[in-house]
Every structure is written in structure tokens, then in C-alpha cells.
Design a protein around this motif. Structure first.
Motif, PDB file in Angstrom:
ATOM      1  N   ALA A 111       0.881  -1.176   0.000  1.00 50.18           N
ATOM      2  CA  ALA A 111       0.000   0.000   0.000  1.00 50.18           C
ATOM      3  C   ALA A 111       0.912   1.217   0.000  1.00 50.18           C
ATOM      4  O   ALA A 111       1.961   1.203   0.658  1.00 50.18           O
ATOM      5  CB  ALA A 111      -0.880   0.005   1.245  1.00 50.18           C
ATOM      6  N   VAL A 112       0.516   2.240  -0.737  1.00 45.96           N
ATOM      7  CA  VAL A 112       1.259   3.505  -0.652  1.00 45.96           C
ATOM      8  C   VAL A 112       0.327   4.506   0.020  1.00 45.96           C
ATOM      9  O   VAL A 112      -0.730   4.848  -0.525  1.00 45.96           O
ATOM     10  CB  VAL A 112       1.723   4.001  -2.033  1.00 45.96           C
ATOM     11  N   ALA A 113       0.709   4.917   1.227  1.00 45.02           N
ATOM     12  CA  ALA A 113      -0.150   5.809   2.010  1.00 45.02           C
ATOM     13  C   ALA A 113       0.577   7.121   2.264  1.00 45.02           C
ATOM     14  O   ALA A 113       1.783   7.125   2.540  1.00 45.02           O
ATOM     15  CB  ALA A 113      -0.503   5.147   3.351  1.00 45.02           C
ATOM     16  N   GLU A 114      -0.164   8.221   2.164  1.00 44.33           N
ATOM     17  CA  GLU A 114       0.440   9.520   2.472  1.00 44.33           C
ATOM     18  C   GLU A 114       0.680   9.626   3.975  1.00 44.33           C
ATOM     19  O   GLU A 114       0.076   8.903   4.784  1.00 44.33           O
ATOM     20  CB  GLU A 114      -0.453  10.645   1.967  1.00 44.33           C
ATOM     21  N   LEU A 167       8.477  -3.164   7.935  1.00 43.38           N
ATOM     22  CA  LEU A 167       7.242  -3.186   7.157  1.00 43.38           C
ATOM     23  C   LEU A 167       7.218  -2.102   6.081  1.00 43.38           C
ATOM     24  O   LEU A 167       6.197  -1.884   5.440  1.00 43.38           O
ATOM     25  CB  LEU A 167       6.047  -3.011   8.098  1.00 43.38           C
ATOM     26  N   ILE A 168       8.348  -1.410   5.927  1.00 42.76           N
ATOM     27  CA  ILE A 168       8.397  -0.315   4.957  1.00 42.76           C
ATOM     28  C   ILE A 168       9.207  -0.729   3.734  1.00 42.76           C
ATOM     29  O   ILE A 168      10.353  -1.176   3.854  1.00 42.76           O
ATOM     30  CB  ILE A 168       8.999   0.955   5.617  1.00 42.76           C
ATOM     31  N   ALA A 169       8.583  -0.554   2.558  1.00 45.19           N
ATOM     32  CA  ALA A 169       9.294  -0.888   1.318  1.00 45.19           C
ATOM     33  C   ALA A 169       9.945   0.350   0.718  1.00 45.19           C
ATOM     34  O   ALA A 169      10.834   0.233  -0.127  1.00 45.19           O
ATOM     35  CB  ALA A 169       8.319  -1.500   0.316  1.00 45.19           C
ATOM     36  N   GLY A 170       9.534   1.529   1.131  1.00 52.48           N
ATOM     37  CA  GLY A 170      10.149   2.747   0.606  1.00 52.48           C
ATOM     38  C   GLY A 170       9.485   3.994   1.161  1.00 52.48           C
ATOM     39  O   GLY A 170       8.369   3.937   1.684  1.00 52.48           O
ATOM     40  N   LEU A 184       9.460   5.198  -3.516  1.00 54.72           N
ATOM     41  CA  LEU A 184       8.213   4.424  -3.423  1.00 54.72           C
ATOM     42  C   LEU A 184       8.096   3.275  -4.420  1.00 54.72           C
ATOM     43  O   LEU A 184       7.061   2.635  -4.483  1.00 54.72           O
ATOM     44  CB  LEU A 184       7.004   5.359  -3.595  1.00 54.72           C
ATOM     45  N   SER A 185       9.149   3.017  -5.172  1.00 52.69           N
ATOM     46  CA  SER A 185       9.017   2.006  -6.229  1.00 52.69           C
ATOM     47  C   SER A 185       8.775   0.610  -5.656  1.00 52.69           C
ATOM     48  O   SER A 185       8.274  -0.267  -6.349  1.00 52.69           O
ATOM     49  CB  SER A 185      10.284   1.978  -7.075  1.00 52.69           C
ATOM     50  N   GLY A 186       9.141   0.402  -4.386  1.00 51.73           N
ATOM     51  CA  GLY A 186       8.905  -0.904  -3.772  1.00 51.73           C
ATOM     52  C   GLY A 186       9.874  -1.962  -4.277  1.00 51.73           C
ATOM     53  O   GLY A 186       9.619  -3.150  -4.121  1.00 51.73           O
ATOM     54  N   LEU A 187      10.996  -1.539  -4.893  1.00 53.91           N
ATOM     55  CA  LEU A 187      11.970  -2.512  -5.407  1.00 53.91           C
ATOM     56  C   LEU A 187      12.499  -3.367  -4.258  1.00 53.91           C
ATOM     57  O   LEU A 187      12.856  -2.855  -3.208  1.00 53.91           O
ATOM     58  CB  LEU A 187      13.164  -1.788  -6.042  1.00 53.91           C
ATOM     59  N   ALA A 212       5.037  10.335   1.952  1.00 48.88           N
ATOM     60  CA  ALA A 212       4.292   9.095   1.664  1.00 48.88           C
ATOM     61  C   ALA A 212       5.205   7.900   1.939  1.00 48.88           C
ATOM     62  O   ALA A 212       6.434   8.036   1.934  1.00 48.88           O
ATOM     63  CB  ALA A 212       3.816   9.073   0.217  1.00 48.88           C
ATOM     64  N   VAL A 213       4.571   6.747   2.174  1.00 38.83           N
ATOM     65  CA  VAL A 213       5.337   5.560   2.538  1.00 38.83           C
ATOM     66  C   VAL A 213       4.741   4.344   1.822  1.00 38.83           C
ATOM     67  O   VAL A 213       3.513   4.192   1.768  1.00 38.83           O
ATOM     68  CB  VAL A 213       5.293   5.327   4.074  1.00 38.83           C
ATOM     69  N   ALA A 214       5.605   3.490   1.257  1.00 38.12           N
ATOM     70  CA  ALA A 214       5.149   2.215   0.693  1.00 38.12           C
ATOM     71  C   ALA A 214       5.245   1.166   1.790  1.00 38.12           C
ATOM     72  O   ALA A 214       6.314   0.962   2.381  1.00 38.12           O
ATOM     73  CB  ALA A 214       6.013   1.825  -0.501  1.00 38.12           C
ATOM     74  N   LEU A 215       4.113   0.512   2.060  1.00 34.56           N
ATOM     75  CA  LEU A 215       4.019  -0.372   3.234  1.00 34.56           C
ATOM     76  C   LEU A 215       3.713  -1.805   2.814  1.00 34.56           C
ATOM     77  O   LEU A 215       2.886  -2.034   1.921  1.00 34.56           O
ATOM     78  CB  LEU A 215       2.895   0.139   4.140  1.00 34.56           C
ATOM     79  N   ARG A 216       4.344  -2.735   3.476  1.00 29.47           N
ATOM     80  CA  ARG A 216       4.129  -4.146   3.142  1.00 29.47           C
ATOM     81  C   ARG A 216       2.844  -4.650   3.810  1.00 29.47           C
ATOM     82  O   ARG A 216       2.601  -4.379   4.992  1.00 29.47           O
ATOM     83  CB  ARG A 216       5.292  -4.992   3.671  1.00 29.47           C
TER      84      ARG A 216
END
Ligand SMILES: Cc1cc2nc3c(=O)[nH]c(=O)nc-3n(C[C@H](O)[C@H](O)[C@H](O)COP(=O)(O)OP(=O)(O)OC[C@H]3O[C@@H](n4cnc5c(N)ncnc54)[C@H](O)[C@@H]3O)c2cc1C
Length: 472
Positions: A111-114, A167-170, A184-187, A212-216
Motif C-alpha cells: 500500500a502507498v499511504a500519504e 514493514l516499509i518498502a520505501g 516508493l518504487s517498492g523494489l 508518503a510511505v510504501a508499506l508491506r
């Protein structure tokens, strides 16, 4: 208000419009005191951007006018990290209007959440997609993704899923020079040197503004089983945890509760009742979950606890017969701090030592504090499996009303010394903020402080990002 502040506020109003610039003292007032009510700040304005572009504008203006920014999410932090200084020399930067979930994909498990998305909102959105964001804490109705990331928050499921960092992908953030770091690419694989994402996690707003944060995500829980066990000691509780872990991977919550804390909850929190008929010196709350609807999780936990009973690891146990009872068990754990507050003055310490040392820490630290400060009552409860407990010291019943102010700092120094001698951390999950800054500077190894200052100076040479927090 200084000339620089006046200029910044006027320019921000022109560029961002009135919604993003709040100067009415009544609207700012509720955000000037920390959640615990210990620190009171002042700010001539609260800026409330609605997009990353607006944050860039604000950071550039802050740099141009040399006016510091204090980022703020839900203001639920435990160390006054989002409370501005009392002299009004900084502007509050509220991230709560940046509250969109930009994307949520069960296939990508991301999920990408602000930054301003409230944790409970993310939980609900993930649930609707058949998924789960597996970090939860008592403040989930107010704390934000930006705050959770900036404090690297923990909670009750760390045992299985780790802290926020895991739990953070980016991360997407505006750095102090106004540039945007887009991570935020989540690579899964990206070895281009230092990880800015990792630097920003736990930075408490001192290195930039997280936008913003990309979350697993993980699959949603199908069923859970919650058990309350009576044990003779923290050693036995740890033995139980290791016993269970050796036989199942379903355990994701394991909380230690002393009888003394349970007694306070039963005394002060309406509607609570003891889960077991007898008294036990210690208790362990166990939560096991499964994403597979076919797995009989309660039966499995019951079988394992019966074996633990037979082997003398536990003294008694009961498994919640319904979701309501499971919630009631968790309430007994979650309301300990509230019950303590009802009882009288309490000093809270969020500390960690190596997991295997925790039983010894609880015994030795409690004995030492109670001997050094006659009349006080020490108790440790919480995340035993993470080597993290909340070590609380309650005032004697005859203590003066200003006990906290008079003796608090000395008792905290005493506890922090014991923690440090055992190779532990004086802040397991709450961060440093303002409240722990002095103790951090006193006890941190010089190399750690040197590196922190060097990183801060390199990324924020003008000192505009949350000065007076985290970096001694
Ligand atoms: C009842 C209760 C239970 C709690 N339980 C736990 C627990 O179990 N585990 C735990 O770890 N914590 C716990 N906390 C503490 C708190 O909820 C967490 O620290 C949470 O992460 C703070 O989020 P927030 O949005 O309120 O951040 P705030 O309090 O607003 O800010 C915290 C820090 O992050 C910075 N910050 C906020 N947003 C940003 C951003 N967008 N960019 C850069 N910096 C930013 C602030 O400047 C500040 O330094 C609890 C608090 C309460 C009230």
C-alpha cells in the motif's frame, strides 16, 4: 513573532492559499502540548500542506527565511517530538491533510499511504482488500503513517512482523534543501549505496518531511486464538514463549503482565474480571493467528498449552471462548497504564535489553530501585519476546503531589544506568524526542552521537528540521 516568521507566513499564504496556513491561536492551541501533557510549546502558525509539492514550497521557504519546522502527525508520540519549542521560534507543520491512500494492491502486497493517513484507516482499507497491515498500537485511531515511520514505532505484533522499519518498502520525503527523495518504487533489490529510506525511518523529523510511505501487507487473519496463562516468573514466561515457538509459527503476540499490574486493572478499570480463578505471580497473554480458515488455531494452542502445563512451564491457562473474551483479555493488558494513572503518580520507562536477559533485568532493576527509593513500587510489563518492557515506578502511597517533579529525574537516571550496564537501550520504541534527549546524551556511546551529528549537519546544515529533538 519575528520578521522572518512574518515573512514566511505571508509568503506561504500567497503561494498555498488560506487552507494551508493557520494562524488562529485557538486552532493551533490543541497541538502545542504533547500527548502526555508534559511539554508545552508555542508556534506563530501551523502550516498544513495537502500535497508533496506544497511541502516542497514550505521547506524552501523555511530554508530561505531560516525558520525551523516541527513536523507533526497525530501528536500521540511519547517523547514530545512533535511539540514546538516554547519560545515560538518554529512553525508547526501538520501533515494531517495529506491523508490519501495512493494505492493498495493485494497482488503486490503493498500500500502507498500519504504521511497523514491514520493507522486505523489503513487497517480498514487493507481489510477490505483481504489483506492486513500487521502493526498495531493503542493510538491507532489517531497516529499517522508519517509519525509511525518517523518514530519507527513498535507495538504488540513486533514478535512476528518486526517494527515499522521491517514493514516499509520505501519512503517519499522532502529533504531540507527542498529536493524530493522518491523511494516508493517498492523494489526488493536496490543497492545504490546508503539507504535514505532507512535514514529517514526513526529520524523523528530531523532529516526531512516524510510525505508518503510504501508499506508491506500480509494476508488478513482468518482466525485468532487468545490465551491467558499464569506463570511463576518471567523466566517461565520466556520458557513458554520458546516452547510455543519451537512448535508453531502462529504466535504473534506475547505480553508479560505481573499480578500487581493485573490487580490495579481489576481495581480501576470498570467491567474487567480476572481470567483465571487462582492468583499467579506473573501472567502471559498469548495470541496465535492464522490466515488459513481450515486451521483449527484454538485447538492447536490448547494442545500446546496443555503440554506446557504438564511440563510445569505454566501453572494454569484459559483460551478465550469468543472474540469478545479475546478482546477482554487484551483490555487487561492495554489498560495497565490507565489503571496506574488512577492509582497515583507513575514514572514510565520504555526500555530494552537482550531477550534472554529480560527476566534478570526485571528482578534486579526492581530490587535495586525499590531499595534506593524506599516506598516506590517497580513493575515491568509488556513485550517480553522483543526484550522490551515498560518498566514503571509508582510513587509511594504517602508521596507528595510533586513527587514526579522532585524525584522523577533521579529515579529515571537510576533505571537508565541499570539498563545501560546491561547493554540495553533507554528507548525501545518511543524514540528520543525532547524528553529523553538529556539521558541519551549522557549515556550514548560518543561514536553514535558523533555520527548522528555528522548526518544531521550534512543533510540539514541550516538546522531547519525539528531542532532540539533526537540529536544532542
Ligand atoms: C495510547 C498510546 C499507545 C501507544 N502505544 C505505542 C506502542 O505500543 N508502540 C510504539 O512504538 N508507540 C506507541 N505509542 C506512541 C505513538 O503513538 C507513536 O510514537 C506514533 O508513531 C506517533 O505517531 P503520530 O502520528 O502521533 O506522530 P507525532 O506524535 O505527531 O510525531 C512523532 C514524531 O514524528 C515526527 N513526524 C510526524 N510526522 C512526520 C512526517 N510526516 N515527517 C517527518 N517527521 C514526522 C514528529 O516531528 C515527531 O518527532 C502510543 C501512544 C499512545 C497515545
Amino acid at each position: 513573532m519575528t520578521e522572518a516568521e512574518t515573512a514566511l507566513i505571508a509568503e506561504a499564504g500567497r503561494r498555498l492559499g488560506p487552507k494551508s496556513v493557520i494562524t488562529n491561536p485557538k486552532e493551533i492551541e490543541p497541538w502545542l502540548t504533547d500527548w502526555r501533557g508534559r511539554m508545552h510549546g508555542a508556534a506563530p502558525a501551523m502550516l498544513a500542506p495537502a500535497s508533496t509539492e506544497e511541502v516542497v514550497e514550505i521547506v524552501r521557504l523555511a530554508a530561505e527565511h531560516r525558520v525551523p519546522l516541527v513536523p507533526q502527525g497525530g501528536n500521540t508520540g511519547m517523547v514530545a517530538g512533535s511539540t514546538p519549542p516554547p519560545d515560538g521560534s518554529a512553525v508547526l507543520l501538520s501533515m494531517r491533510r495529506m491523508n490519501k491512500i495512493r494505492s493498495l494492491s493485494a497482488d503486490n502486497r503493498l500500500a502507498v499511504a500519504e504521511a497523514g493517513v491514520v493507522l486505523a484507516t489503513l487497517h480498514d482499507a487493507a481489510h477490505e482488500a483481504g489483506m492486513r497491515f500487521p502493526l498495531t498500537i493503542g493510538s491507532r485511531g489517531s497516529c499517522t503513517i508519517g509519525g509511525l515511520t518517523s518514530t519507527n514505532a513498535g507495538g504488540t505484533q513486533v514478535l512476528k512482523f518486526g517494527m515499522m522499519r521491517s514493514l516499509i518498502a520505501g519512503v517519499e520525503a522532502v529533504l531540507p534543501d527542498g529536493s524530493v527523495h522518491s523511494g516508493l518504487s517498492g523494489l526488493k533489490k536496490d543497492n545504490r549505496g546508503y539507504s535514505l529510506d532507512q535514514l529517514l525511518i526513526g529520524a523523528e523529523g530531523t532529516l526531512g518531511v516524510i510525505t508518503a510511505v510504501a508499506l508491506r501487507l500480509v494476508p488478513a487473519i482468518a482466525t485468532r486464538a487468545v490465551a491467558w496463562t499464569g506463570v511463576a516468573s518471567p523466566d517461565k514466561a520466556l520458557e513458554l514463549l520458546r516452547f510455543l515457538e519451537a512448535r508453531t509459527s502462529a504466535v504473534e503476540g506475547f505480553e508479560l503482565v505481573p499480578q500487581d499490574s493485573l490487580d490495579l486493572v481489576l481495581k480501576h478499570i470498570p467491567g474487567t474480571r480476572p481470567p483465571l480463578s487462582g492468583k499467579h505471580k506473573w501472567h502471559a497473554l498469548v495470541e496465535a493467528t492464522t490466515a488459513d480458515p481450515e486451521t483449527e488455531i484454538a485447538a492447536e494452542l490448547e494442545r500446546l498449552l496443555a503440554a506446557a502445563l504438564q511440563q510445569g512451564i505454566i501453572e494454569d491457562a484459559v483460551i478465550a471462548a469468543s472474540e469478545a473474551q479475546a478482546e477482554a483479555f487484551w483490555k487487561l493488558r492495554d489498560t495497565i497504564s490507565e489503571a496506574e494513572r488512577e492509582e497515583g503518580q507513575t514514572l514510565a520507562h520504555d526500555v530494552s535489553v537482550a531477550v534472554a536477559d529480560m527476566p534478570r533485568f526485571i528482578a534486579e532493576a526492581s530490587r535495586a530501585v525499590e531499595a534506593a527509593f524506599p516506598g516506590v513500587i517497580a513493575s515491568g510489563f509488556g513485550h517480553l519476546g522483543d526484550g522490551n518492557i515498560h518498566f514503571h515506578v509508582r510513587a509511594a502511597s504517602h508521596a507528595a503531589p510533586d513527587w514526579y517533579e522532585r524525584e522523577g529525574a533521579e529515579i529515571t537516571r537510576f533505571v537508565d544506568d541499570v539498563v545501560t550496564q546491561m547493554g540495553g537501550s533507554i528507548s525501545a520504541e518511543h524514540g528520543i524526542g525532547q524528553l529523553k534527549l538529556g539521558e541519551f546524551e549522557r549515556l550514548a556511546p560518543p561514536g553514535r552521537v558523533h555520527a548522528l551529528r555528522a548526518i544531521k549537519q550534512a543533510l540539514d546544515p541550516l538546522g531547519i528540521m525539528n531542532p532540539g529533538k533526537l540529536v544532542p
